[in-house]
Design a protein around this motif. Structure first.
Motif, PDB file in Angstrom:
ATOM      1  N   PRO A 136      -3.259 -12.364  13.966  1.00  0.00           N
ATOM      2  CA  PRO A 136      -3.611 -11.140  14.692  1.00  0.00           C
ATOM      3  C   PRO A 136      -4.063 -10.049  13.738  1.00  0.00           C
ATOM      4  N   SER A 137      -4.807  -9.077  14.254  1.00  0.00           N
ATOM      5  CA  SER A 137      -5.350  -8.073  13.348  1.00  0.00           C
ATOM      6  C   SER A 137      -4.229  -7.224  12.773  1.00  0.00           C
ATOM      7  N   GLY A 138      -4.350  -6.880  11.501  1.00  0.00           N
ATOM      8  CA  GLY A 138      -3.309  -6.121  10.819  1.00  0.00           C
ATOM      9  C   GLY A 138      -2.250  -6.997  10.158  1.00  0.00           C
ATOM     10  N   CYS A 139      -2.425  -8.328  10.194  1.00  0.00           N
ATOM     11  CA  CYS A 139      -1.386  -9.188   9.621  1.00  0.00           C
ATOM     12  C   CYS A 139      -1.577  -9.390   8.130  1.00  0.00           C
ATOM     13  N   GLY A 140      -2.645  -8.872   7.557  1.00  0.00           N
ATOM     14  CA  GLY A 140      -2.802  -8.947   6.105  1.00  0.00           C
ATOM     15  C   GLY A 140      -3.819  -9.961   5.626  1.00  0.00           C
ATOM     16  N   LYS A 141      -4.690 -10.428   6.508  1.00  0.00           N
ATOM     17  CA  LYS A 141      -5.683 -11.429   6.083  1.00  0.00           C
ATOM     18  C   LYS A 141      -6.636 -10.851   5.051  1.00  0.00           C
ATOM     19  N   THR A 142      -7.197  -9.697   5.386  1.00  0.00           N
ATOM     20  CA  THR A 142      -8.128  -9.065   4.457  1.00  0.00           C
ATOM     21  C   THR A 142      -7.431  -8.756   3.140  1.00  0.00           C
ATOM     22  N   THR A 143      -6.210  -8.251   3.252  1.00  0.00           N
ATOM     23  CA  THR A 143      -5.458  -7.908   2.053  1.00  0.00           C
ATOM     24  C   THR A 143      -5.270  -9.127   1.151  1.00  0.00           C
TER      25      THR A 143
ATOM     26  N   ALA B   3       2.417  -4.909   2.843  1.00  0.00           N
ATOM     27  CA  ALA B   3       1.428  -5.620   3.655  1.00  0.00           C
ATOM     28  C   ALA B   3       1.530  -7.129   3.484  1.00  0.00           C
TER      29      ALA B   3
ATOM     30  N   PHE C 247       4.143   0.955   2.109  1.00  0.00           N
ATOM     31  CA  PHE C 247       4.010  -0.017   3.186  1.00  0.00           C
ATOM     32  C   PHE C 247       3.758  -1.408   2.630  1.00  0.00           C
TER      33      PHE C 247
ATOM     34  N   TYR D 217       0.890  -1.170   0.000  1.00  0.00           N
ATOM     35  CA  TYR D 217       0.000   0.000   0.000  1.00  0.00           C
ATOM     36  C   TYR D 217       0.916   1.203   0.000  1.00  0.00           C
TER      37      TYR D 217
ATOM     38  N   TYR E 178      -8.749   0.049  -3.796  1.00  0.00           N
ATOM     39  CA  TYR E 178      -8.550   0.662  -2.482  1.00  0.00           C
ATOM     40  C   TYR E 178      -7.288   1.521  -2.447  1.00  0.00           C
TER      41      TYR E 178
END
Ligand code: ADP
Ligand code: MG
Lengths: 256, 305
Positions: free
Chosen positions: A41-48, A22, A20, A17, A60
């Motif tokens: 954990p949250s922010g580890c890139g699952k959604t990405t 990801a 950054f 991004y 995005y």
């Protein structure tokens, strides 16, 4: 064996991004017809990672992706790939149910309408609605109020409707991004049951930060940490005998 | 906690000096805000009341539908009223479609890069440019350079240039108010941007878009400077009762400039005349704004989220 068929394979997928990074080189094989859960954990890139599979990341902001992502053997970054067709085959369900501001009926046929070359007959649409709502277990509850606003349904029904909305397009893969996090216990159970009933015909990838859910509701589990894939195994193996120490720390609840 | 029923209450919930102090500030704050509201409302009522009192005697159907006579000291305001309708109508036919479409582009299609940011900045700043500057621009660009001469067309174009940035800004706001999750839902079944806009975004932002456009009607109706240089005349007789008595290449009268003329150029005009003109202008604006509110609430009611 159909088990061996792969829906998604990625090779060294990196994603930025802006500046950054990801995702830091993801290699993964996701089996056809199985439910694969993504934990971490949250922010580890699952959604990405999930959004990579239908290339919706590109909507995005300033995103750079390198590496190879193949769906059913076809590299989705090939120049002849149409994003419209790709996203028709790879649907997504979101954290908060997001039915469109239309009637229940129109929500279900929305995909058909936008992909139809000429207008569809009422009969075809009616069939599609009945089929999709039956498949998602909504038909008996909703069949008499198909013209109600979808936005007024209960959250659980909304989320099921969001799944039903994908089905008329006969997707290969259904991506779910924490589909139960807005739902209560009953809603969560209902969605999980629905996932099991859809598995086999569709490949399902589900992001969850609820480890109990990953255990209950998936065949395979992928553990991610800081943009890297740490471990990918059959769900019971990953939770009972994790190979990586970071995985065991995470599932024991030491962070995240 | 389980207390025996007869135990002395531990808490008294009584006032302390500090609570009293807080309550005092609360009262003062309340009073200040109420006074401020009065400062806005009272002048408004006084202005309207004054206009009605002074001008009401002249208002009649005949006043609205006959041309001014006797050096604009008598007769009605027909040519000015119709002129204002024409100016507003033509300028809106230009600025509304262009403004709305441009806003759709900026909000839905344009990539977020330096160029888009410059354009957005320009829009915001153009919306704040004084109308006399637009007037000069209109005179130079449309009347002289484009050889339109002083005409309804040139004046309307000037007004359109003036209102367009505001329409763009209000439309963008209306579009941005449509929740992103609806767009996400569309993208993820493979809808193109246009399908998303047409089927979901526009139907759900149309009330905001229309309100923004309609509010520009009242602004356009009241503007004086931009049309004075570009298409308004001091006096003109037109056919009474014919809505198409003006031609787009004609010069026209307008309520705002008529009011200005009556007050500053015409000697011995009856005192009530200028108030009556102002009253008509005000009534027009109120009428348009009420329409905007009605349309808005009607479309709101049909909204599906
Ligand atoms: N649109 C975006 N722009 C910039 N950074 C983003 C964007 N989306 C996510 N990120 C960053 O990428 C990382 C991974 O995000 P995400 O995939 O949403 O994590 P997860 O779903 O595992 O919680 C986070 O550090 C997040 O801040
Ligand atoms: Mg996430």
């Amino acid at each position: 064996m159909s088990d061996a068929r792969l829906s998604i394979t990625t090779r060294d997928v990196k994603l930025w991004y802006g500046k950054f990074q990801a995702l830091k080189g993801i290699n993964v094989d996701i089996k056809h017809g199985k439910i694969t859960s993504l934990i971490g954990p949250s922010g580890c890139g699952k959604t990405t990672l999930l959004r990579c599979f239908n290339r919706v990341n590109e909507r995005y902001g300033n995103v750079t992706t390198t590496g190879e992502i193949k769906l059913l053997g076809k590299n989705i970054y090939d120049p002849d790939v149409s994003l419209i067709e790709l996203r028709k085959a790879v649907g997504m369900v979101f954290q908060r149910p997001n039915p469109l501001p239309l009637s229940i009926y129109e929500n279900v046929v929305f995909g058909l309408r936008i992909h139809a070359e000429k207008s569809l007959s009422r009969g075809d649409l009616d069939d599609a609605v009945e089929k999709a709502l039956t498949e998602t277990g909504l038909w008996s509850d909703l069949k008499d109020r198909l013209n109600d606003r979808a936005i007024n349904l209960q959250l659980e029904q909304q989320q099921k409707l969001c799944i039903a909305r994908l089905l008329p397009l006969k997707p290969e893969i259904i991506l779910m991004d924490e589909p139960c996090s807005a739902l209560d216990v009953d809603g969560t159970r209902a969605i999980e049951e629905l996932m099991w009933s859809l598995a086999g015909r569709y490949t399902i990838v589900i992001v969850t930060h609820n480890m109990a859910q990953a255990r209950r509701a998936s065949d395979e589990t992928i553990f991610m940490l800081l943009g890297e894939l740490i471990e990918h195994a059959r769900t019971e193996d990953l939770f009972l005998t994790p190979r990586d120490s970071r995985t065991s720390e995470y599932i024991e609840g030491r962070y995240g | 906690m389980n207390m025996p029923a007869d135990a002395q209450p531990v808490a008294q919930f009584g006032e302390t000096p500090f609570t009293r102090k807080k309550q005092r500030s609360e009262k003062i704050a309340r009073a200040i805000f109420a006074v401020m509201v009065a400062c806005i409302v009272i002048p408004l009522i006084v202005i309207i009341g004054y206009l009605v009192k002074e001008g009401y005697s002249l208002i009649s159907w005949k006043f609205l539908t006959t041309n001014p006579t006797h050096g604009m000291r008598e007769g009605g305001i027909w040519s000015a009223l119709l002129g204002t309708f024409w100016l507003v109508g033509v300028s809106l036919c230009i600025s509304a479609p262009i403004g709305v479409l441009a806003a759709v582009y900026l909000n839905e299609y344009a990539k977020d890069n330096w160029f888009t940011r410059v354009v957005n900045l320009a829009v915001v700043n153009l919306a704040g440019v004084p109308s006399i500057v637009h007037a000069l621009f209109g005179l130079g660009a449309f009347v002289l350079f484009a050889h339109m001469g002083r005409s309804i067309l040139a004046a309307s174009l000037t007004l359109a240039i003036m209102t367009m940035p505001v329409i763009i800004a209000s439309t963008k706001e209306a579009l941005a108010a449509v929740p992103r999750q609806f767009r996400e839902a569309c993208w993820n079944v493979g809808a193109t941007k246009w399908q998303t806009i047409w089927r979901i975004v526009l139907p759900n932002s149309i009330s905001g878009i229309l309100t923004g456009v309609i509010l520009q009607v009242s602004r356009t109706a009241g503007e004086t400077a931009p049309i004075m240089f570009t298409g308004a005349v001091f006096y003109r007789r037109i056919e009474e009762g014919n809505l198409f008595a003006y031609n787009i290449t004609d010069q026209c009268m307008a309520l705002s400039t008529h009011l200005f003329a009556v007050k500053t150029q015409v000697t011995n005009a009856p005192e009530a005349l200028s108030f009556a003109i102002a009253l008509v202008l005000l009534g027009l604006v109120v009428f348009v704004n009420l329409t905007a509110i009605l349309i808005r609430s009607w479309l709101r009611g049909r909204k599906k989220w």
